[in-house]
Design an enzyme around this catalytic site. Sequence first.
Site, PDB file in Angstrom:
ATOM      1  CG  HIS A 264      38.972  46.432  32.785  1.00 48.44           C
ATOM      2  ND1 HIS A 264      40.544  47.660  32.604  1.00 48.44           N
ATOM      3  CD2 HIS A 264      38.278  47.019  32.901  1.00 48.44           C
ATOM      4  CE1 HIS A 264      40.199  48.469  31.432  1.00 48.44           C
ATOM      5  NE2 HIS A 264      38.938  48.154  31.174  1.00 48.44           N
TER       6      HIS A 264
ATOM      7  CD  GLU B 169      34.763  48.282  32.818  1.00 53.40           C
ATOM      8  OE1 GLU B 169      34.647  48.743  32.378  1.00 53.40           O
ATOM      9  OE2 GLU B 169      35.303  46.473  32.306  1.00 53.40           O
TER      10      GLU B 169
ATOM     11  CG  ASP C 196      33.638  47.218  27.865  1.00 55.92           C
ATOM     12  OD1 ASP C 196      34.002  48.866  28.475  1.00 55.92           O
ATOM     13  OD2 ASP C 196      34.401  46.556  27.918  1.00 55.92           O
TER      14      ASP C 196
ATOM     15  CG  HIS D  24      36.605  47.707  25.363  1.00 58.52           C
ATOM     16  ND1 HIS D  24      37.535  48.625  23.869  1.00 58.52           N
ATOM     17  CD2 HIS D  24      36.726  48.425  26.029  1.00 58.52           C
ATOM     18  CE1 HIS D  24      37.481  49.823  25.002  1.00 58.52           C
ATOM     19  NE2 HIS D  24      37.921  49.386  26.129  1.00 58.52           N
TER      20      HIS D  24
END
Length: 249
Positions: A12, A38, A40, A53
């Site tokens: 993450h 992952e 953003d 993010h």
Amino acid sequence: ITHAGGPIPVAHRGLLLHAPENTIPAFAACLELGMGFELDIRTTKDGHLVVLHDDSVARTTNAAPRSIRNMTLKESKQLDAGSWFDPAFTDVSIPTLEETLALVKSRKRGPTIIALNVKQLTTAGEMKLVSLVEKYGLLNESFAFDQSVDVSKRLKKLNPKFRIGQNVNRQSLDDRLKENSLDVFLLTFAPTREEVKRLHARKKQVLFNYAGPGDARRNPNTWNQARDAGIDGMLTDYPLECQALWRTK
């Protein structure tokens, strides 16, 4: 889609407990360790796709509160996105999506999973996103999620091979399967072996979204349960612990 080594841990925001989140050092470490990650995606004032993010740069850089949407790429590149985490990462910058995908292409060790969390894209940015994934040959390894249904449809129209994912709870599993618009099921529950088999029979990639901090998200029994169910990968804040546990089985 499953590879012989079992599920792939998907870190993450990169290794967010060990390196500054959403940065090249964090992503490079994931790739060297054989993990996915992952990230953003947001858009700068001049239309560049960057990996960040929050809308504001304040939490993860040395800058005062300011929206990335009001900054050019050049301005964002002048920020220090590492020293807030540890002085060892001083002068690490906010990466562009292109830099990140180029890194994946050159450094991945075998199969990987790149989860592209779409935070804020313009329609021009949607085209850019698809063309970058095509350019680096990562259509099979990556998927976009968290975007609206309309954005998903437009991304698919740009390239039918561009993969779309979505968080899916147990209650809506049947509906999402009937609609058949998802390539990747990001399950918000630990699935049973039967549920995973059913999704695999429909050629869906199956991930367990177990991301987030705290003891509730670092339960080894749940990690093993998810692995034994036959999932392809798992989003987690604790990929190192999880990978070590899975390796001992």
